[in-house]
Scaffold this motif. Structure first.
Motif, PDB file in Angstrom:
ATOM      1  N   MET A   1       0.842  -1.203   0.000  1.00 55.15           N
ATOM      2  CA  MET A   1       0.000   0.000   0.000  1.00 55.15           C
ATOM      3  C   MET A   1       0.878   1.254   0.000  1.00 55.15           C
ATOM      4  SD  MET A   1      -2.975   1.241  -0.126  1.00 55.15           S
ATOM      5  CE  MET A   1      -4.146  -0.004   0.330  1.00 55.15           C
ATOM      6  N   ALA A   2       1.958   1.231   0.777  1.00 48.46           N
ATOM      7  CA  ALA A   2       2.861   2.392   0.823  1.00 48.46           C
ATOM      8  C   ALA A   2       3.482   2.635  -0.555  1.00 48.46           C
ATOM      9  CB  ALA A   2       3.943   2.157   1.873  1.00 48.46           C
ATOM     10  N   GLU A   3       3.782   1.553  -1.269  1.00 48.48           N
ATOM     11  CA  GLU A   3       4.346   1.704  -2.611  1.00 48.48           C
ATOM     12  C   GLU A   3       3.313   2.287  -3.589  1.00 48.48           C
ATOM     13  OE1 GLU A   3       7.470   2.002  -2.541  1.00 48.48           O
ATOM     14  OE2 GLU A   3       7.842   0.692  -4.266  1.00 48.48           O
ATOM     15  N   LEU A   4       2.051   1.838  -3.474  1.00 47.58           N
ATOM     16  CA  LEU A   4       1.002   2.372  -4.353  1.00 47.58           C
ATOM     17  C   LEU A   4       0.863   3.876  -4.119  1.00 47.58           C
ATOM     18  CD1 LEU A   4      -1.909  -0.264  -4.323  1.00 47.58           C
ATOM     19  CD2 LEU A   4       0.353  -0.424  -5.304  1.00 47.58           C
TER      20      LEU A   4
ATOM     21  N   PRO B   1      -7.959 -16.169   2.246  1.00 48.29           N
ATOM     22  CA  PRO B   1      -9.411 -16.001   2.453  1.00 48.29           C
ATOM     23  C   PRO B   1      -9.766 -15.301   3.762  1.00 48.29           C
ATOM     24  CG  PRO B   1      -8.883 -18.254   1.786  1.00 48.29           C
ATOM     25  CD  PRO B   1      -7.583 -17.589   2.099  1.00 48.29           C
ATOM     26  N   ASP B   2      -8.861 -15.281   4.756  1.00 53.48           N
ATOM     27  CA  ASP B   2      -9.179 -14.680   6.060  1.00 53.48           C
ATOM     28  C   ASP B   2      -8.622 -13.257   6.204  1.00 53.48           C
ATOM     29  OD1 ASP B   2      -6.558 -15.515   6.016  1.00 53.48           O
ATOM     30  OD2 ASP B   2      -6.558 -16.263   8.074  1.00 53.48           O
ATOM     31  N   PHE B   3      -8.303 -12.626   5.106  1.00 53.62           N
ATOM     32  CA  PHE B   3      -7.719 -11.282   5.105  1.00 53.62           C
ATOM     33  C   PHE B   3      -8.824 -10.239   5.304  1.00 53.62           C
ATOM     34  CE2 PHE B   3      -6.184  -7.561   2.710  1.00 53.62           C
ATOM     35  CZ  PHE B   3      -4.874  -7.460   3.139  1.00 53.62           C
ATOM     36  N   THR B   4      -8.678  -9.374   6.302  1.00 52.48           N
ATOM     37  CA  THR B   4      -9.723  -8.366   6.579  1.00 52.48           C
ATOM     38  C   THR B   4      -9.272  -6.986   6.082  1.00 52.48           C
ATOM     39  OG1 THR B   4      -8.827  -7.770   8.730  1.00 52.48           O
ATOM     40  CG2 THR B   4     -10.392  -9.614   8.695  1.00 52.48           C
ATOM     41  N   LEU B   5     -10.224  -6.071   6.030  1.00 52.09           N
ATOM     42  CA  LEU B   5      -9.881  -4.699   5.631  1.00 52.09           C
ATOM     43  C   LEU B   5      -8.894  -4.097   6.638  1.00 52.09           C
ATOM     44  CD1 LEU B   5     -10.246  -2.341   3.710  1.00 52.09           C
ATOM     45  CD2 LEU B   5     -12.313  -1.697   4.944  1.00 52.09           C
ATOM     46  N   ASP B   6      -9.068  -4.438   7.910  1.00 51.10           N
ATOM     47  CA  ASP B   6      -8.129  -3.946   8.933  1.00 51.10           C
ATOM     48  C   ASP B   6      -6.711  -4.442   8.653  1.00 51.10           C
ATOM     49  OD1 ASP B   6      -9.991  -2.533  10.242  1.00 51.10           O
ATOM     50  OD2 ASP B   6     -10.260  -3.940  11.918  1.00 51.10           O
ATOM     51  N   ASN B   7      -6.589  -5.689   8.194  1.00 53.94           N
ATOM     52  CA  ASN B   7      -5.262  -6.222   7.847  1.00 53.94           C
ATOM     53  C   ASN B   7      -4.595  -5.345   6.792  1.00 53.94           C
ATOM     54  OD1 ASN B   7      -6.446  -9.657   7.871  1.00 53.94           O
ATOM     55  ND2 ASN B   7      -5.446  -8.517   9.511  1.00 53.94           N
ATOM     56  N   LEU B   8      -5.406  -4.836   5.866  1.00 58.14           N
ATOM     57  CA  LEU B   8      -4.849  -4.026   4.778  1.00 58.14           C
ATOM     58  C   LEU B   8      -4.440  -2.637   5.257  1.00 58.14           C
ATOM     59  CD1 LEU B   8      -4.265  -3.547   1.761  1.00 58.14           C
ATOM     60  CD2 LEU B   8      -6.641  -2.846   1.495  1.00 58.14           C
ATOM     61  N   LEU B   9      -5.278  -2.050   6.116  1.00 56.74           N
ATOM     62  CA  LEU B   9      -5.085  -0.631   6.430  1.00 56.74           C
ATOM     63  C   LEU B   9      -4.236  -0.381   7.676  1.00 56.74           C
ATOM     64  CD1 LEU B   9      -8.651   0.761   5.613  1.00 56.74           C
ATOM     65  CD2 LEU B   9      -6.676   0.554   4.103  1.00 56.74           C
TER      66      LEU B   9
ATOM     67  N   VAL C   1      -3.856   5.368   5.801  1.00 54.74           N
ATOM     68  CA  VAL C   1      -4.906   5.640   4.817  1.00 54.74           C
ATOM     69  C   VAL C   1      -6.235   5.096   5.324  1.00 54.74           C
ATOM     70  CG1 VAL C   1      -3.269   5.498   2.899  1.00 54.74           C
ATOM     71  CG2 VAL C   1      -4.655   3.498   3.471  1.00 54.74           C
ATOM     72  N   THR C   2      -7.318   5.639   4.770  1.00 51.64           N
ATOM     73  CA  THR C   2      -8.633   5.070   5.039  1.00 51.64           C
ATOM     74  C   THR C   2      -9.223   4.680   3.684  1.00 51.64           C
ATOM     75  OG1 THR C   2      -9.549   7.306   4.990  1.00 51.64           O
ATOM     76  CG2 THR C   2      -9.091   6.369   7.152  1.00 51.64           C
TER      77      THR C   2
ATOM     78  N   GLN D   1      -8.220   6.782   0.552  1.00 51.96           N
ATOM     79  CA  GLN D   1      -8.089   8.197   0.889  1.00 51.96           C
ATOM     80  C   GLN D   1      -6.849   8.365   1.750  1.00 51.96           C
ATOM     81  OE1 GLN D   1     -12.560   9.151   1.603  1.00 51.96           O
ATOM     82  NE2 GLN D   1     -11.548   9.683  -0.297  1.00 51.96           N
ATOM     83  N   ARG D   2      -5.948   9.180   1.278  1.00 50.99           N
ATOM     84  CA  ARG D   2      -4.710   9.396   2.032  1.00 50.99           C
ATOM     85  C   ARG D   2      -4.946  10.344   3.195  1.00 50.99           C
ATOM     86  NH1 ARG D   2      -1.443   9.425  -3.453  1.00 50.99           N
ATOM     87  NH2 ARG D   2      -3.486  10.032  -4.161  1.00 50.99           N
ATOM     88  N   ALA D   3      -4.002  10.349   4.135  1.00 56.80           N
ATOM     89  CA  ALA D   3      -4.194  11.103   5.379  1.00 56.80           C
ATOM     90  C   ALA D   3      -4.554  12.562   5.093  1.00 56.80           C
ATOM     91  CB  ALA D   3      -2.940  11.010   6.223  1.00 56.80           C
ATOM     92  N   ALA D   4      -3.877  13.196   4.141  1.00 59.63           N
ATOM     93  CA  ALA D   4      -4.114  14.609   3.839  1.00 59.63           C
ATOM     94  C   ALA D   4      -5.535  14.808   3.322  1.00 59.63           C
ATOM     95  CB  ALA D   4      -3.117  15.093   2.808  1.00 59.63           C
TER      96      ALA D   4
END
Ligand SMILES: C[S@@+](CC[C@H](N)C(=O)[O-])C[C@H]1O[C@@H](n2cnc3c(N)ncnc32)[C@H](O)[C@@H]1O
Length: 211
Positions: free
Chosen positions: A126-129, A171-179, A184-185, A204-207
């Motif tokens: 995500m940081a790379e994106l 299959p057990d990956f949650t949105l929290d795992n990603l963020l 970012v949100t 959505q980035r922090a700014a």
């Protein structure tokens, strides 16, 4: 899963991917690309482009670069670009999404479809994106996120998780795992079939979140 397991898994999938996962995962791709296609004249990065099944859907006046870890998936994508004369595809490159070889702010849009549950380091990816996307650009994620509430869906997803190395995704990956820890949100643009299991997210980035 490490890079070698991913390459092995997708070597197995490459020949059948379009037949099986082309139609099955079509709705999420369509929703994401329809969103991207609202504007032309942009430079798009498709992360984990795979067999390039979504490439023909991009409008002709957007320029597209695709990257993927799997040589075998990319070979299918290259065949498609040639066969379908997709002149707006600038490059298909073997590259790790966690270590993108692009300068900061290289793209107007960065899209990762059905990829973030597969990569070994989702937060690093995500940081790379974020890094390669212009500050006023857009990052879109299409993915399955596991249920967090108890129920049959969470039970099945947890059971399936033991097969992750064979499946090539978690299959057990949650949105929290990603963020978690990324700063970012995510805003959900659409929830799509099969069974509403997949989400199309705009990151959505922090700014941006601060307004
Ligand atoms: C489920 S497929 C999705 C392909 C395509 N985006 C689609 O919509 O069908 C996941 C893809 O991500 C790629 N991938 C997995 N880990 C990666 C990484 N670290 N860097 C780049 N690509 C990766 C796999 O090789 C595979 O092609």
């Amino acid at each position: 899963m490490d890079a070698e397991s991913i390459k092995r898994a997708y070597k197995r999938y490459a020949g059948i991917y379009d037949g099986v996962f082309g139609p099955l995962l079509a709705s999420g791709r369509q929703a994401a690309i329809a969103h991207i296609n609202k504007r032309g004249g942009r430079r798009i990065l498709e992360v984990g482009v795979g067999t390039g099944v979504s490439l023909p859907a991009h409008r002709a006046d957007n320029r597209v670069v695709g990257i993927d870890l799997s040589h075998d998936m990319l070979e299918v994508a290259r065949g498609r670009v040639e066969r379908e004369r997709l002149d707006n595809v600038d490059a298909l490159l073997e590259m790790d999404a966690g270590k993108l070889a692009f300068a900061d702010n290289s793209f107007d849009v960065v899209v990762a479809m059905y990829v973030m549950t597969v990569v070994p380091d989702p937060q690093g990816t995500m940081a790379e994106l974020e890094r390669v996307c212009r500050p006023d650009g857009e990052i879109l994620i299409v993915n399955h996120f596991a249920a967090t509430e108890p129920g049959p869906r969470r039970t099945v997803e947890r059971w399936l998780a033991r097969f992750a190395p064979k499946l090539g995704w978690h299959p057990d990956f949650t949105l929290d795992n990603l963020l978690a820890g990324t700063g970012v949100t995510a805003r959900t643009i659409a929830t799509v079939p099969p069974f509403g299991l997949f989400s199309v997210l705009q990151i959505q980035r922090a700014a941006e979140a601060a307004g």
